[in-house]
Design an enzyme around this catalytic site. Sequence first.
Site, short mmCIF file in Angstrom:
data_model
loop_
_atom_site.label_atom_id
_atom_site.label_comp_id
_atom_site.label_asym_id
_atom_site.label_seq_id
_atom_site.Cartn_x
_atom_site.Cartn_y
_atom_site.Cartn_z
N CYS A 2 40.10 28.75 51.94
CA CYS A 2 39.69 30.07 52.32
C CYS A 2 40.68 31.04 52.26
CB CYS A 2 38.91 30.12 53.90
SG CYS A 2 38.26 31.42 54.53
N GLU A 110 35.22 33.52 47.65
CA GLU A 110 35.66 32.52 46.87
C GLU A 110 35.65 32.69 45.65
OE1 GLU A 110 37.87 29.82 46.61
OE2 GLU A 110 37.09 29.27 48.19
#
Length: 228
Positions: A2, A110
């Site tokens: 992340c 992402e």
Amino acid sequence: MCGRVWLPTDFSEIKIRMKFDDAFAAPNFAPSWNIAPTQQMLTTVLDPATKKRQPLMMRWGLIPSWTTDEKKIGVSTINARADTIHSRATFRGAWKDGRRCLIVTDGFYEWRKGDKQPFAIARANDQLTVMAGLWEEWKSPAGEAIKSCTIITTEANELIAPLHDRMPVILAEEDWPAWLGEVPATDAELKALLRPFPPDRMKLWPVDRSVGNWRNNGPQLIDPIVLT
């Protein structure tokens, strides 16, 4: 993994959802659609004196208390693997001493393996996407106290696996009390929370590649695009 999150929700609404105590002043918080490593993140901790939920802004990228130079840490500590938080030197002090926090976001980005196409990812019901984190307070050689945090990651669920093999640990509201220390929990019980969030309670969509530049900001970054 992340490496980028967003949080444009108004703080007055966040305060209600996170149940921050009125005794704590609102932090210096600015809505953002592109929060990058080393920038400030909104976190929730349990105040040791009052045992109430407190909002705190922290540097994204944990600085361990024993380091002498935060620049050497760089962005290598923005994430902590769930399976090594108890053993890796950078994080084990925070884990052992119970410095756990909730990291408040509306969602995260992402990049897909291969073509690096970015996707926005969030809770399916548009609730806050609240992540499990650890935090530290580091004192610089000049005496400045800096609070910093890391996002704990776990293996990806079926929704995110085509993009990346890791994802942040997202905690449902019923798990917040245990993670913050409002209710007793053993190490085993806490580690059991560090699991993939159910894919049917999440959503993702492709977004423009401009999100890759941390200088870009604004609601257009989370607008869905059509892939050709």
